[in-house]
Design a protein around this motif. Structure first.
Motif, PDB file in Angstrom:
ATOM      1  N   UNK A 159       0.918  -1.106   0.040  1.00 65.78           N
ATOM      2  CA  UNK A 159      -0.128   0.046  -0.001  1.00 65.78           C
ATOM      3  C   UNK A 159       0.989   1.081  -0.025  1.00 65.78           C
ATOM      4  N   UNK A 160       0.293   2.467  -0.301  1.00 66.78           N
ATOM      5  CA  UNK A 160       0.897   3.780  -0.221  1.00 66.78           C
ATOM      6  C   UNK A 160       1.614   3.705   1.382  1.00 66.78           C
ATOM      7  N   UNK A 205       5.618   4.199   2.107  1.00 67.83           N
ATOM      8  CA  UNK A 205       6.419   5.244   2.803  1.00 67.83           C
ATOM      9  C   UNK A 205       6.772   4.791   4.166  1.00 67.83           C
ATOM     10  N   UNK A 206       6.630   3.754   4.652  1.00 64.16           N
ATOM     11  CA  UNK A 206       7.015   3.259   5.946  1.00 64.16           C
ATOM     12  C   UNK A 206       8.659   2.652   5.633  1.00 64.16           C
ATOM     13  N   UNK A 207       8.526   2.007   4.164  1.00 68.64           N
ATOM     14  CA  UNK A 207       9.691   1.504   4.036  1.00 68.64           C
ATOM     15  C   UNK A 207      10.903   2.675   3.870  1.00 68.64           C
ATOM     16  N   UNK A 208      10.418   3.848   3.440  1.00 71.49           N
ATOM     17  CA  UNK A 208      11.311   4.816   3.395  1.00 71.49           C
ATOM     18  C   UNK A 208      12.302   5.216   4.695  1.00 71.49           C
ATOM     19  N   UNK A 209      11.458   5.051   5.814  1.00 73.56           N
ATOM     20  CA  UNK A 209      11.986   5.162   6.962  1.00 73.56           C
ATOM     21  C   UNK A 209      12.883   3.893   7.659  1.00 73.56           C
ATOM     22  N   UNK A 210      12.923   2.973   6.891  1.00 73.73           N
ATOM     23  CA  UNK A 210      13.304   1.575   7.728  1.00 73.73           C
ATOM     24  C   UNK A 210      14.541   1.752   8.441  1.00 73.73           C
ATOM     25  N   UNK A 237       6.553  13.159  12.238  1.00 71.87           N
ATOM     26  CA  UNK A 237       6.371  14.636  11.478  1.00 71.87           C
ATOM     27  C   UNK A 237       6.603  14.351  10.170  1.00 71.87           C
ATOM     28  N   UNK A 238       7.647  13.526   9.607  1.00 72.12           N
ATOM     29  CA  UNK A 238       7.865  13.727   8.278  1.00 72.12           C
ATOM     30  C   UNK A 238       6.610  12.696   7.426  1.00 72.12           C
ATOM     31  N   UNK A 239       5.905  11.930   8.118  1.00 73.67           N
ATOM     32  CA  UNK A 239       4.653  11.326   7.368  1.00 73.67           C
ATOM     33  C   UNK A 239       3.903  12.978   6.967  1.00 73.67           C
ATOM     34  N   UNK A 240       3.611  13.559   8.201  1.00 77.60           N
ATOM     35  CA  UNK A 240       2.824  14.661   8.120  1.00 77.60           C
ATOM     36  C   UNK A 240       3.330  15.672   6.951  1.00 77.60           C
ATOM     37  N   UNK A 241       4.738  15.722   6.912  1.00 79.63           N
ATOM     38  CA  UNK A 241       5.444  16.678   5.919  1.00 79.63           C
ATOM     39  C   UNK A 241       4.976  16.211   4.488  1.00 79.63           C
ATOM     40  N   UNK A 301      11.414  11.059   0.986  1.00 80.06           N
ATOM     41  CA  UNK A 301      11.605  12.126   2.088  1.00 80.06           C
ATOM     42  C   UNK A 301      11.450  11.413   3.501  1.00 80.06           C
ATOM     43  N   UNK A 302      10.776  10.189   3.515  1.00 85.06           N
ATOM     44  CA  UNK A 302      10.725   9.499   4.704  1.00 85.06           C
ATOM     45  C   UNK A 302      12.215   8.935   5.348  1.00 85.06           C
ATOM     46  N   UNK A 303      13.027   9.055   4.373  1.00 83.41           N
ATOM     47  CA  UNK A 303      14.366   8.766   4.864  1.00 83.41           C
ATOM     48  C   UNK A 303      15.003  10.072   5.351  1.00 83.41           C
TER      49      UNK A 303
END
Ligand code: ATP
Length: 234
Positions: free
Chosen positions: A92-93, A97-102, A112-116, A149-151
């Motif tokens: 899913x979307x 996104x979560x993978x970007x912050x792994x 905060x970055x999710x919100x961004x 960006x999630x990274x």
């Protein structure tokens, strides 16, 4: 500052990069222009340590990045948004996104970055549970940038963000790239759309056959005859 000096990359007998040197200073948008096969994607892959240089130096803020792995590079905030979006179609979307912050552990900042990301791309928030493979091309590009960006990038490497996207959306995506930069991320932008790239970047390099053929302030290059003929269709 991110700096390459005299970098060579070979794929077997294909000598893709032939001694390139470039710099991205903090706060800059730097664009990398060039025809198909000039070596633009290879340059980004080398910076994210996905391909090994045969020779050369790669320094970020005084650290020799050639001693680092690709995950060390990500941890150092150098994030690669690859060509053709490369989202995970069966996830899913939200999962993409979560993978970007792994590799991150700072949960508060991650939220905060999710919100961004949702501020930049409200459409992603509306489609959080949709499978990424079912998004339109433009939405997948937004997701790819959002995932990067999630990274929490200090340096964002963008490979052809305008490829295959409707002109109106291209404009929107370039506006967002500018905002991301203004909020503190330095950017290396690979683009076929030389007009847009010269418009938003501070400095540009032109790659031809694996070598830097030309470089300079983007505003000045816009008026360069060679650039106008080869890349701006003048
Ligand atoms: P494009 O705009 O078409 O993506 P590019 O400027 O990004 O082009 P690269 O993808 O960096 O160019 O390719 C540079 C050269 O290296 C090309 O000649 C290409 O065929 C070659 N090359 C790229 N990847 C590989 C690989 N994995 N194996 C062999 N040769 C490769």
């Amino acid at each position: 500052m991110l700096k390459l000096r005299n970098v060579h990359v070979k794929y077997g007998h294909v000598h893709a990069l032939r001694g390139i040197s470039l710099e991205i200073q903090k706060g800059q948008i730097v664009s990398l222009l060039g025809a198909n096969g000039a070596g633009k994607s290879t340059t980004l892959k080398m910076i994210s340590r996905l391909v090994e240089p045969n020779q050369g130096e790669y320094i970020v803020d005084g650290t020799n990045m050639l001693k680092k792995s690709s995950s060390d590079v990500v941890k150092a905030g150098i994030i690669h948004c690859p060509e053709n979006r490369r989202v995970f179609p069966q996830l899913t979307v939200y999962e993409n996104l979560k993978i970007g912050a792994i590799l991150r552990k700072d949960k508060k900042q991650i939220n905060k970055d999710f919100d961004r990301v949702f501020t930049y791309f409200p459409r992603l928030k509306e489609r959080l549970n949709q499978l990424a493979g079912t998004l339109s091309g433009g939405e997948q590009q937004m997701l790819a940038i959002g995932r990067s960006l999630m990274g929490n990038p200090s340096y964002l490497l963008l490979d052809e963000p305008s490829l295959g996207i409707a002109p109106l959306l291209v404009k929107e995506i370039f506006e967002i790239i500018k905002t991301i930069n203004q909020e503190g991320t330095s950017i290396l932008l690979v683009e076929q759309n030389a007009h847009m790239a010269l418009q938003i970047s501070d400095y540009s390099y032109v790659l031809e056959n694996g070598k830097i053929a030309l470089e300079g302030q983007s505003q000045k290059l816009k008026n360069n005859d060679r650039i106008r003929q080869l890349y701006l269709g003048a």
